[in-house]
Scaffold this motif. Structure first.
Motif, PDB file in Angstrom:
ATOM      1  N   GLU B 260       0.833  -1.206   0.000  1.00  0.00           N
ATOM      2  CA  GLU B 260       0.000   0.000   0.000  1.00  0.00           C
ATOM      3  C   GLU B 260       0.872   1.262   0.000  1.00  0.00           C
ATOM      4  O   GLU B 260       0.575   2.246  -0.681  1.00  0.00           O
ATOM      5  N   LEU B 261       1.964   1.198   0.762  1.00  0.00           N
ATOM      6  CA  LEU B 261       2.854   2.362   0.856  1.00  0.00           C
ATOM      7  C   LEU B 261       3.458   2.694  -0.511  1.00  0.00           C
ATOM      8  O   LEU B 261       3.528   3.866  -0.902  1.00  0.00           O
ATOM      9  N   VAL B 262       3.856   1.661  -1.250  1.00  0.00           N
ATOM     10  CA  VAL B 262       4.414   1.880  -2.581  1.00  0.00           C
ATOM     11  C   VAL B 262       3.362   2.573  -3.469  1.00  0.00           C
ATOM     12  O   VAL B 262       3.669   3.529  -4.186  1.00  0.00           O
ATOM     13  N   LYS B 263       2.128   2.131  -3.361  1.00  0.00           N
ATOM     14  CA  LYS B 263       1.037   2.739  -4.134  1.00  0.00           C
ATOM     15  C   LYS B 263       0.874   4.222  -3.806  1.00  0.00           C
ATOM     16  O   LYS B 263       0.758   5.069  -4.680  1.00  0.00           O
ATOM     17  N   ARG B 264       0.863   4.519  -2.487  1.00  0.00           N
ATOM     18  CA  ARG B 264       0.668   5.911  -2.034  1.00  0.00           C
ATOM     19  C   ARG B 264       1.812   6.811  -2.490  1.00  0.00           C
ATOM     20  O   ARG B 264       1.615   7.964  -2.840  1.00  0.00           O
ATOM     21  N   ILE B 265       3.010   6.250  -2.459  1.00  0.00           N
ATOM     22  CA  ILE B 265       4.180   7.040  -2.847  1.00  0.00           C
ATOM     23  C   ILE B 265       4.123   7.374  -4.336  1.00  0.00           C
ATOM     24  O   ILE B 265       4.388   8.503  -4.746  1.00  0.00           O
ATOM     25  N   LYS B 266       3.721   6.382  -5.130  1.00  0.00           N
ATOM     26  CA  LYS B 266       3.597   6.644  -6.573  1.00  0.00           C
ATOM     27  C   LYS B 266       2.500   7.667  -6.831  1.00  0.00           C
ATOM     28  O   LYS B 266       2.609   8.510  -7.723  1.00  0.00           O
ATOM     29  N   ALA B 267       1.423   7.592  -6.028  1.00  0.00           N
ATOM     30  CA  ALA B 267       0.279   8.494  -6.233  1.00  0.00           C
ATOM     31  C   ALA B 267       0.654   9.963  -6.031  1.00  0.00           C
ATOM     32  O   ALA B 267       0.028  10.843  -6.622  1.00  0.00           O
ATOM     33  N   ILE B 268       1.644  10.240  -5.189  1.00  0.00           N
ATOM     34  CA  ILE B 268       2.030  11.649  -5.009  1.00  0.00           C
ATOM     35  C   ILE B 268       3.126  12.062  -6.000  1.00  0.00           C
ATOM     36  O   ILE B 268       3.682  13.158  -5.900  1.00  0.00           O
ATOM     37  N   GLY B 269       3.430  11.191  -6.943  1.00  0.00           N
ATOM     38  CA  GLY B 269       4.335  11.574  -8.019  1.00  0.00           C
ATOM     39  C   GLY B 269       5.811  11.370  -7.714  1.00  0.00           C
ATOM     40  O   GLY B 269       6.669  11.922  -8.405  1.00  0.00           O
ATOM     41  N   VAL B 270       6.108  10.599  -6.674  1.00  0.00           N
ATOM     42  CA  VAL B 270       7.505  10.291  -6.378  1.00  0.00           C
ATOM     43  C   VAL B 270       7.870   8.993  -7.104  1.00  0.00           C
ATOM     44  O   VAL B 270       7.157   8.002  -7.018  1.00  0.00           O
ATOM     45  N   THR B 271       8.971   9.040  -7.831  1.00  0.00           N
ATOM     46  CA  THR B 271       9.376   7.878  -8.634  1.00  0.00           C
ATOM     47  C   THR B 271      10.239   6.922  -7.824  1.00  0.00           C
ATOM     48  O   THR B 271      11.140   7.357  -7.098  1.00  0.00           O
ATOM     49  N   ILE B 272       9.924   5.640  -7.968  1.00  0.00           N
ATOM     50  CA  ILE B 272      10.778   4.621  -7.345  1.00  0.00           C
ATOM     51  C   ILE B 272      11.673   4.071  -8.448  1.00  0.00           C
ATOM     52  O   ILE B 272      11.197   3.661  -9.499  1.00  0.00           O
ATOM     53  N   ASN B 273      12.961   4.116  -8.190  1.00  0.00           N
ATOM     54  CA  ASN B 273      13.916   3.726  -9.216  1.00  0.00           C
ATOM     55  C   ASN B 273      14.122   2.223  -9.172  1.00  0.00           C
ATOM     56  O   ASN B 273      14.574   1.699  -8.158  1.00  0.00           O
ATOM     57  N   SER B 274      13.791   1.568 -10.243  1.00  0.00           N
ATOM     58  CA  SER B 274      13.931   0.122 -10.259  1.00  0.00           C
ATOM     59  C   SER B 274      15.400  -0.262 -10.102  1.00  0.00           C
ATOM     60  O   SER B 274      16.279   0.298 -10.764  1.00  0.00           O
ATOM     61  N   GLY B 275      15.659  -1.157  -9.186  1.00  0.00           N
ATOM     62  CA  GLY B 275      17.036  -1.597  -8.966  1.00  0.00           C
ATOM     63  C   GLY B 275      17.825  -0.756  -7.994  1.00  0.00           C
ATOM     64  O   GLY B 275      18.947  -1.084  -7.641  1.00  0.00           O
ATOM     65  N   GLY B 276      17.247   0.339  -7.531  1.00  0.00           N
ATOM     66  CA  GLY B 276      17.941   1.184  -6.544  1.00  0.00           C
ATOM     67  C   GLY B 276      19.139   1.880  -7.152  1.00  0.00           C
ATOM     68  O   GLY B 276      19.118   2.279  -8.318  1.00  0.00           O
ATOM     69  N   GLY B 277      20.181   2.059  -6.346  1.00  0.00           N
ATOM     70  CA  GLY B 277      21.436   2.629  -6.839  1.00  0.00           C
ATOM     71  C   GLY B 277      21.440   4.138  -7.035  1.00  0.00           C
ATOM     72  O   GLY B 277      22.359   4.697  -7.627  1.00  0.00           O
ATOM     73  N   CYS B 278      20.409   4.832  -6.515  1.00  0.00           N
ATOM     74  CA  CYS B 278      20.325   6.277  -6.743  1.00  0.00           C
ATOM     75  C   CYS B 278      21.432   7.066  -6.066  1.00  0.00           C
ATOM     76  O   CYS B 278      21.771   8.147  -6.492  1.00  0.00           O
ATOM     77  N   ARG B 279      21.969   6.537  -4.986  1.00  0.00           N
ATOM     78  CA  ARG B 279      22.926   7.339  -4.215  1.00  0.00           C
ATOM     79  C   ARG B 279      24.330   6.757  -4.306  1.00  0.00           C
ATOM     80  O   ARG B 279      25.179   7.048  -3.470  1.00  0.00           O
ATOM     81  N   GLU B 280      24.556   5.914  -5.322  1.00  0.00           N
ATOM     82  CA  GLU B 280      25.888   5.319  -5.416  1.00  0.00           C
ATOM     83  C   GLU B 280      26.749   6.031  -6.446  1.00  0.00           C
ATOM     84  O   GLU B 280      26.272   6.796  -7.249  1.00  0.00           O
TER      85      GLU B 280
END
Lengths: 336, 280
Positions: B260-280
């Motif tokens: 549910e949390l993933v759904k809510r986060i997407k609903a506010i327009g925040v992108t989840i990066n597949s595979g992570g690695g955003c801060r590396e």
């Protein structure tokens, strides 16, 4: 334009202008709209900078939308010395008699402003969260007390300048209409006794390879409820799934040494943040922390105590063990 | 090395959530919230004790407070400070930081004149309640001492009374290292140390230590610089900020909540990066 002057301290960070100046200038411009209504004319907006600035930085001040740039220079001002800086700024104030003087409540601003208050025998308000004129023209400075639980109005009715420090991140930068400010050079006369009482020997800059929390769009924040050192790492792993993200902490987590980066602490004595998404894990919701996140667009909180104060200020409430929930959340993120 | 430490009794910051404003009288209601020694002031006392252990000398604690401030001073004496001064008078009430600093300076000057002068004045960087952080700088200005705030480390080297101290100041992106000549006023943050606990023996000894109370007459201050009248800032209305949000509860198993949390986060327009690695 009236003879009234609103001074804004433009912090010189190794030759560059600190961003807080632009936040303060934006607020000063908004104050000027009300002042024009009340008095029929706007005040002069004046940037005040101490020490030599690079040409680009000086230009960015000149074109920032201010009317005047006071550039205070002297060979004794090339290195930061709070005693000398405050004396130099006080001399400019005695000459130009500003009506209001705004500082950012950075390390430098919180040292200079109260010193100036003594030198000029005037009042200083601290860490303001709002500034406004009421209809009678009184300058009202809203300051947080008790960790932000209470906001109190402060007025400085009888003495000038009315000095206020404002916490960085509270006011948003607006683009002001470009105009070319007049640059006025000021050379203070500094007594040698002021000069050698304090000497800056070195500046130890902490290398940061991660995004500062105040610039992050997503913040994963951990509190005391994270329980131990090993549990802390899940915050980093989750943050990795979000662009422009950062891991934040509360005072208790910092005290436990689960993180050694005190620059990521959010709240009254730390940073004020305004991310799109804030996820707080194991955070009880002490006012000291809450007042640093109140401008977040969306707040998700996880705490095992269903009556935790943090839930009152949250969009989404999750009652449960922070580590268990975060672990499940991480496993779900892997599937994206 | 003679050290003065400025200490303030404050309502316990752990309990600020229970402070309210009475809707009728518009006054602060802090009933049930105990008074403690301001946390960073305790760190200042600890820093003073460490310096005394190295250089000798004495530690005098100053507090400006109503008469019941005595109890908090006893606590600090029990930590190991040598003397205490309670600066207390109705006429000092309602003071802002400028008037408070002036009053404390008068007390420090009186104590200096009566015994020995101070090499160093320490104070917590800010009080938990008002948290302006002005007092160390303003006391320093008025005494004519060098002063620095936000100090996280004091390095005192050599033998005998030093002429200067090396101190580290917390700044936005690291630390400034300063050498500051004595006499000086230094405001310390809670990062500087962990204050010691008081021992039973300390409590017993505290009762026999010199304790002075200075009222307005004793300090003979410039009356236009104390209390409400001597305060250039005036307090207006107080209010509690509205930070309330709807607090919608997600329930179920951790897996269901995560979904549910993933759904809510997407609903506010925040992108989840597949595979992570955003801060590396």
């Amino acid at each position: 334009m009236s003879n009234r002057k609103i001074f804004i301290y433009a912090e010189n960070d190794c030759g560059a202008i600190e961003n807080s100046y632009f936040e303060l200038l934006s607020k000063a411009a908004a104050l000027n709209v009300k002042l024009t209504e009340l008095e029929g004319a706007p005040a002069q907006l004046c940037a005040v900078t101490v020490g030599e600035l690079g040409e680009d930085s000086l230009n960015s001040l000149v074109e920032s939308g201010t009317d005047v740039v006071y550039s205070i220079t002297d060979e004794s001002l090339t290195v930061y010395n709070p005693a000398v800086y405050s004396e130099a700024v006080a001399q400019l104030c005695k000459l130009e008699e500003p009506y209001i003087f705004l500082f950012a409540s950075t390390a430098m601003g919180t040292e200079l402003a109260p010193s100036l208050g003594v030198k000029l025998h005037t009042g200083v308000s601290a860490h303001c969260v709002d500034l406004r004129f009421d209809d009678s023209g009184a300058f009202i400075q809203d300051v947080p007390a008790f960790g932000g639980k209470v906001i109190g109005e402060i007025l400085t009715p009888d003495t000038l300048p009315q000095i206020a420090t404002v916490k960085p991140g509270i006011f948003q930068c607006e683009c002001l209409a470009a105009k070319s400010a007049e640059v006025k050079k000021f050379s203070p006369s500094l007594d040698s006794t002021v000069l050698d009482g304090i000497v800056l020997k070195d500046v130890h800059v902490k290398d940061r390879d991660s995004l500062p929390v105040e610039q992050a769009e997503t913040i994963i924040c951990g509190g005391f409820g994270m329980g131990c050192d090993e549990n802390w790492e899940v915050l980093d792993r989750i943050a990795n799934y979000f662009e422009n993200s950062a891991v934040g902490c509360t005072r208790p987590a910092l005290d436990e040494d689960w993180t050694d980066d005190d620059g990521t602490m959010i709240g009254t004595s730390g940073k004020t943040v305004r991310p799109k998404l804030y996820i707080g894990a194991g955070i009880s919701g002490a006012m000291h922390h809450v007042c640093g996140i109140s401008d977040a667009e969306f707040i998700v909180s996880i705490n095992k105590d269903e009556n935790a104060d943090i839930f009152n200020v949250s969009d989404i409430k999750i009652v449960g063990d922070a580590v268990k929930i975060l672990t499940a959340f991480e496993e779900r993120l892997v599937q994206e | 090395m003679n050290i003065g430490v400025l200490v303030k009794p404050v309502p316990d910051p752990e309990q600020y959530n229970s402070i309210t404003i009475d809707p009728e009288t518009k006054r602060l209601n802090r009933s049930g919230v105990p008074t403690i020694v301001n946390p960073s002031d305790k760190c200042a006392v600890e820093a003073a004790l460490k310096l005394k252990e190295k250089f000798g000398g004495k530690i005098v604690i100053f507090t400006m407070a109503p008469p019941d401030g005595r109890e908090k001073l006893m606590e600090v004496l029990a930590m190991g400070a040598d003397e205490a001064v309670l600066v207390s008078d109705r006429e000092f009430g309602g003071a802002d930081t400028l008037a408070t600093s002036y009053t404390l300076v008068k007390a420090v000057e009186k104590k200096s004149a009566e015994s020995e002068s101070f090499d160093l004045i320490l104070s917590g960087n800010e009080s938990a309640d008002g948290a302006t952080g002005h007092v160390p700088a303003q006391v320093g200005e008025m005494l004519g001492f060098n002063h620095l705030s936000a100090i996280v480390q004091i390095v005192a080297e050599g033998e005998g009374r030093p002429d200067s101290l090396t101190v580290f100041q917390k700044i936005e992106n690291g630390k400034n290292e300063f050498e500051i000549k004595l006499p000086a006023v230094i405001g310390v943050t809670r990062d500087i140390n962990k204050p010691r606990y008081t021992s039973a023996m300390g409590v017993i000894k505290a009762k026999k230590k010199p304790f002075d109370t200075y009222d307005c007459e004793a300090l003979s201050p410039d009356k236009s610089r104390i209390g409400i009248e001597g305060s250039p800032t005036k307090a207006g209305a107080i209010f509690t900020p509205d930070t309330g949000r709807k607090s919608e509860e997600l329930s179920g198993s951790p897996e269901e909540i995560a979904e549910e949390l993933v759904k809510r986060i997407k609903a506010i327009g925040v992108t989840i990066n597949s595979g992570g690695g955003c801060r590396e």
